[in-house]
Design a protein around this motif. Structure first.
Motif, PDB file in Angstrom:
ATOM      1  N   VAL A  56     -10.546 119.744  31.619  1.00 46.81           N
ATOM      2  CA  VAL A  56     -11.060 118.513  32.214  1.00 46.81           C
ATOM      3  C   VAL A  56     -12.215 118.947  33.114  1.00 46.81           C
ATOM      4  O   VAL A  56     -12.112 119.944  33.832  1.00 46.81           O
ATOM      5  N   ARG A  57     -13.308 118.211  33.080  1.00 43.27           N
ATOM      6  CA  ARG A  57     -14.459 118.526  33.930  1.00 43.27           C
ATOM      7  C   ARG A  57     -14.387 117.675  35.193  1.00 43.27           C
ATOM      8  O   ARG A  57     -14.169 116.463  35.125  1.00 43.27           O
ATOM      9  N   VAL A  58     -14.587 118.307  36.338  1.00 45.38           N
ATOM     10  CA  VAL A  58     -14.526 117.657  37.642  1.00 45.38           C
ATOM     11  C   VAL A  58     -15.845 117.905  38.367  1.00 45.38           C
ATOM     12  O   VAL A  58     -16.332 119.040  38.380  1.00 45.38           O
ATOM     13  N   ALA A  59     -16.410 116.861  38.942  1.00 41.84           N
ATOM     14  CA  ALA A  59     -17.668 117.022  39.669  1.00 41.84           C
ATOM     15  C   ALA A  59     -17.691 116.107  40.878  1.00 41.84           C
ATOM     16  O   ALA A  59     -17.013 115.083  40.906  1.00 41.84           O
ATOM     17  N   TRP A  60     -18.478 116.492  41.870  1.00 37.67           N
ATOM     18  CA  TRP A  60     -18.737 115.633  43.018  1.00 37.67           C
ATOM     19  C   TRP A  60     -20.195 115.796  43.394  1.00 37.67           C
ATOM     20  O   TRP A  60     -20.812 116.824  43.158  1.00 37.67           O
ATOM     21  N   ARG A  61     -20.730 114.719  43.947  1.00 37.05           N
ATOM     22  CA  ARG A  61     -22.135 114.707  44.339  1.00 37.05           C
ATOM     23  C   ARG A  61     -22.241 114.012  45.679  1.00 37.05           C
ATOM     24  O   ARG A  61     -21.638 112.958  45.897  1.00 37.05           O
ATOM     25  N   LEU A  62     -23.009 114.595  46.566  1.00 38.23           N
ATOM     26  CA  LEU A  62     -23.274 114.019  47.872  1.00 38.23           C
ATOM     27  C   LEU A  62     -24.732 113.595  47.916  1.00 38.23           C
ATOM     28  O   LEU A  62     -25.604 114.312  47.424  1.00 38.23           O
ATOM     29  N   ARG A  63     -24.963 112.440  48.499  1.00 37.69           N
ATOM     30  CA  ARG A  63     -26.327 111.947  48.707  1.00 37.69           C
ATOM     31  C   ARG A  63     -26.455 111.507  50.150  1.00 37.69           C
ATOM     32  O   ARG A  63     -25.578 110.803  50.663  1.00 37.69           O
ATOM     33  N   ALA A  64     -27.521 111.926  50.775  1.00 37.91           N
ATOM     34  CA  ALA A  64     -27.779 111.476  52.146  1.00 37.91           C
ATOM     35  C   ALA A  64     -28.064 109.980  52.116  1.00 37.91           C
ATOM     36  O   ALA A  64     -28.798 109.497  51.258  1.00 37.91           O
TER      37      ALA A  64
END
Length: 138
Positions: A56-64
């Motif tokens: 399973v692919r897991v990702a997270w992204r943060l944006r200001a």
């Protein structure tokens, strides 16, 4: 990151998320992110097929964003015959509450399908984070 299509995959994903975001987001938000990621990976393992290689692919992204960080979590699996849906669980039921937890903690969530499988995502807005932090502090 890639985790095994196995219950241990949720633990690995939670640990990595916490390690990477501990000094980046407020503790109440981190607790929500960890809980939602655990639910999304757990649902992928229980209800969907794995991606090739049994993962399973897991990702997270943060944006200001104004007021802090906007965070998106995304879990991609091989999909299932029926897409994710919120179920009504009896009070004695051992499961069936995962997407209710996701919906309650995230500002938005959804599903995207492509030819390879499906991604379930959840987004957290900084305005909600700020209000939550104030409520906890007050």
């Amino acid at each position: 990151m890639v985790v095994p299509h196995h219950p241990a995959g949720a633990r690995l994903a939670r640990r990595r998320l916490a390690e990477e975001l501990t000094d980046v987001v407020p503790p109440p938000l981190l607790a929500d992110l960890v809980a939602v990621l655990a639910e999304l990976v757990g649902n992928a393992v229980r209800h969907a097929d794995p991606l090739p290689g049994g993962v399973v692919r897991v990702a997270w992204r943060l944006r200001a964003a104004l007021g802090g960080q906007q965070v998106q979590l995304r879990v991609t699996d091989g999909g299932a015959a029926a897409g994710p849906t919120m179920r009504v669980a009896d009070t004695d039921a051992a499961d069936g509450r995962g997407l209710h937890i996701v919906s309650g903690l995230a500002d938005r969530w959804g599903v995207e399908r492509d030819g390879l499988g499906q991604s379930v995502w959840a987004e957290f807005d900084p305005a909600e984070i700020t209000r939550s932090d104030l409520a906890v502090a007050g």
